[in-house]
Every structure is written in C-alpha cells, then in structure tokens.
Write a protein that holds these residues in place. Structure first.
Motif, PDB file in Angstrom:
ATOM      1  N   CYS A   2       0.881  -1.849   0.101  1.00 53.35           N
ATOM      2  CA  CYS A   2       0.370   0.166  -0.478  1.00 53.35           C
ATOM      3  C   CYS A   2       1.069   1.433   0.204  1.00 53.35           C
ATOM      4  CB  CYS A   2      -0.937   0.302   1.439  1.00 53.35           C
ATOM      5  SG  CYS A   2      -1.915   1.352   1.346  1.00 53.35           S
ATOM      6  N   CYS A   5      -1.065   4.659   2.494  1.00 56.57           N
ATOM      7  CA  CYS A   5      -1.285   4.933   3.981  1.00 56.57           C
ATOM      8  C   CYS A   5       0.629   5.120   4.395  1.00 56.57           C
ATOM      9  CB  CYS A   5      -1.332   3.460   4.619  1.00 56.57           C
ATOM     10  SG  CYS A   5      -2.789   3.209   4.312  1.00 56.57           S
ATOM     11  N   ASN A  88      -8.016   5.271   2.651  1.00 57.24           N
ATOM     12  CA  ASN A  88      -7.101   4.553   1.924  1.00 57.24           C
ATOM     13  C   ASN A  88      -7.726   2.876   1.477  1.00 57.24           C
ATOM     14  OD1 ASN A  88      -5.452   6.663   1.242  1.00 57.24           O
ATOM     15  ND2 ASN A  88      -4.233   6.029   3.278  1.00 57.24           N
ATOM     16  N   HIS A  89      -8.339   2.724   2.910  1.00 60.02           N
ATOM     17  CA  HIS A  89      -9.476   1.389   1.912  1.00 60.02           C
ATOM     18  C   HIS A  89     -10.493   1.900   2.892  1.00 60.02           C
ATOM     19  CE1 HIS A  89      -4.856  -0.626   2.645  1.00 60.02           C
ATOM     20  NE2 HIS A  89      -4.865   0.777   3.118  1.00 60.02           N
TER      21      HIS A  89
HETATM   22 ZN   LIG Z   1      -3.156   1.518   3.086  1.00 59.32          ZN
END
Ligand SMILES: [Zn+2]
Ligand SMILES: [Zn+2]
Ligand SMILES: [Zn+2]
Length: 146
Positions: A2, A5, A88-89
C-alpha cells in the motif's frame, strides 16, 4: 503493497508512539493484500527485529483497540488481522477458505449491505459490520481437480 498509507502517521494520529516494533507490525499487515494471523505477522517481523510473540500479540490488541487494525474471525480459534477501514481502505467483506484456512479480501463492491434499512429495523447503534464468506478457494479447487 500500500503506497497510500503512512504507517508512522497513522500511529501518531491515533495517539500511539510509533515504535519500531509497532511500525513493523503495521507495515507487515498493510503491505500484504490479504489478512494475516498473529503467527504469520510474528514470523515476518522477527526476520528484522528481535521481538517475541507476546509483544506481537500486545501490539495487535493495541492497534485493534485504536481502530487501526481489524480483527477478523475465521469462525474458529484463529483470528486474522487486516487494516481497519480508513480513507485509503474501504470496508470490504472477506472470504475464508475452509480447506486451507486462508483469508482473502473481497472487493468492497461484491457484497452490499443497506445500512439505512438495517438501522430502520434495528434500534441499537451499529458500530461495525463484518461479512465473512466461507467456501473453497481457487487454489484448493484446482488441487481437488487433479
Ligand atoms: Zn493503505
Ligand atoms: Zn484454500
Ligand atoms: Zn481485507
């Protein structure tokens, strides 16, 4: 992995000191595209840091309490850990393979829950909805076909 993050910032925003152990545990989970068990996480983190299992369990408990991670039930004794929904999720359902015990993340669009409708029929306060789909994963299906 990712790239959205920033694990140190996530910890600091939640009011948690960004120690090397905590960052490493969070990174291990955040960089993986499916949820991991405490043992999986321990085996990755111990490659680079001297850490014991109890410390890993404590960090996991703390990060779940701070709503940074989510603890996913497999229906059995083993819990799996993934990033809690954040900017972000998106919240998403999970698939659990009852044959090999692997948990996978499903697309957030795959199962939709009408929370408004749910709230109309349920007078309590809904804090979290976890959906787990159980079945046989594609790998296990292939093995069976041989
Ligand atoms: Zn993330
Ligand atoms: Zn499987
Ligand atoms: Zn997930």
């Amino acid at each position: 992995m990712c790239e959205n993050c920033n694990y140190t910032t996530i910890l600091k925003t939640a009011g948690v000191d960004a120690t090397a152990n905590r960052v490493s545990v969070l990174e291990t989970i955040g960089n993986n595209n499916y949820p991991l068990t405490a043992m999986d996480i321990y085996h990755v983190v111990e490659r680079t840091l001297s850490i014991n299992r109890v410390t890993v369990y404590r960090i996991l408990d703390l990060l779940v309490a701070k709503n940074i991670l989510e603890r996913l039930s497999s229906g059995g004794r083993t819990a799996y850990f993934g990033m809690a929904p954040n900017e972000n999720h998106l919240p998403h359902p999970h698939f659990y393979c009852t044959s090999c015990g692997r948990m996978d993340c499903l697309n957030s669009e795959s199962v939709r829950i009408n929370t408004e409708q749910l709230q109309k029929t349920f007078p309590g306060k809904i804090e979290n909805i976890a959906i787990r789909v159980d079945g046989i994963c594609t790998n296990c299906l292939k093995e069976k076909a041989h």
